[in-house]
Enzyme design. Structure first.
Site, PDB file in Angstrom:
ATOM      1  N   HIS A  57      -1.327   8.156   4.085  1.00  0.00           N
ATOM      2  CA  HIS A  57      -0.733   7.168   3.190  1.00  0.00           C
ATOM      3  C   HIS A  57      -1.404   7.233   1.815  1.00  0.00           C
ATOM      4  CE1 HIS A  57       0.885   4.722   6.614  1.00  0.00           C
ATOM      5  NE2 HIS A  57      -0.165   5.224   7.229  1.00  0.00           N
ATOM      6  N   TYR A  86      -5.716   0.502   8.128  1.00  0.00           N
ATOM      7  CA  TYR A  86      -5.962   1.945   8.178  1.00  0.00           C
ATOM      8  C   TYR A  86      -7.257   2.215   8.928  1.00  0.00           C
ATOM      9  CZ  TYR A  86      -2.751   1.648   4.208  1.00  0.00           C
ATOM     10  OH  TYR A  86      -1.703   1.361   3.389  1.00  0.00           O
ATOM     11  N   HIS A 163       3.491   9.237   5.573  1.00  0.00           N
ATOM     12  CA  HIS A 163       4.185   7.991   5.907  1.00  0.00           C
ATOM     13  C   HIS A 163       5.688   8.155   5.687  1.00  0.00           C
ATOM     14  CE1 HIS A 163       4.254   3.319   5.238  1.00  0.00           C
ATOM     15  NE2 HIS A 163       4.836   3.662   6.355  1.00  0.00           N
ATOM     16  N   LYS A 169      12.014   4.046   4.227  1.00  0.00           N
ATOM     17  CA  LYS A 169      11.828   3.029   3.190  1.00  0.00           C
ATOM     18  C   LYS A 169      10.587   3.315   2.344  1.00  0.00           C
ATOM     19  CE  LYS A 169      14.040  -0.584   5.905  1.00  0.00           C
ATOM     20  NZ  LYS A 169      13.836  -1.801   6.680  1.00  0.00           N
ATOM     21  N   CYS A 173       5.413   7.838  -0.185  1.00  0.00           N
ATOM     22  CA  CYS A 173       4.086   7.712   0.409  1.00  0.00           C
ATOM     23  C   CYS A 173       3.850   8.910   1.317  1.00  0.00           C
ATOM     24  CB  CYS A 173       3.984   6.402   1.199  1.00  0.00           C
ATOM     25  SG  CYS A 173       2.350   6.071   1.866  1.00  0.00           S
TER      26      CYS A 173
END
Length: 182
Positions: A57, A86, A163, A169, A173
């Site tokens: 990410h 994370y 990600h 969506k 990322c």
């Protein structure tokens, strides 16, 4: 009164029944304690969660951000989470900071937290704070390569993905194509 001879002496039947109950309780609690210790000792071992994904990410902050894992942890707690979502955070100086312990489920990618490790580098947006951009410093690139290599050795069957590969969506990322990352 019925008297029973045992290796420890003479006991009446009522005494033996009470002794059996006490022994049963002791055995039960010793077994419970043993299981608790076993669970506690194995808590830090990786086999408790089957890891199939290592998800990269970006934090979606402006390039040059001084954000650290502690800042993310504080923010995530403020929204009701149990801490940093994370497992690892890499600030702009390239330090690899431990977030959530690996044996704990993360909170970084919907529908994939149970079986993944989440790695986040600080950055991902241009100086305007809106435009997606690969803002990784050379130190972050080295740290990310080192960390992903280590994680892949420990979880050899896990796929390394961005990600964006799992959540449409989040198309920007981590801000770079993870498939091209060496």
């Amino acid at each position: 009164m019925q008297v029973i001879l045992s290796t420890s002496g003479f006991f009446c039947k009522q005494q033996l029944s009470a002794i059996d109950q006490q022994l049963s309780k002791i055995i039960f609690f010793k077994l419970l304690l043993y299981c608790w210790k076993l669970l506690f000792q194995t808590k830090n071992m990786n086999f408790m969660r089957k890891i199939t994904l290592i998800i990269v990410h970006c934090s979606a902050n402006k390039e040059g951000s001084t954000l650290r894992m502690a800042d993310i942890d504080r923010y995530h707690r403020s929204i009701g989470w149990k801490g940093c979502g994370y497992h690892y955070v890499i600030p702009t100086d390239g330090t690899i900071e431990q977030g959530r312990p690996e044996e704990e489920k993360g909170a970084h990618c919907k529908n994939h937290n149970n079986h993944s490790i989440g790695v986040c580098y600080i950055g991902g947006l241009a100086a305007d704070g809106k435009t997606p951009k690969d803002t990784r410093t050379e130190a972050q690139k080295r740290a990310l390569k080192e960390l992903l290599g280590d994680l892949h050795k420990r979880y050899p069957k896990a796929l390394i993905v961005g990600h964006c590969d799992l959540d449409p969506k989040k198309p920007c990322c981590p801000g770079f194509n993870i498939k091209l990352f060496e």
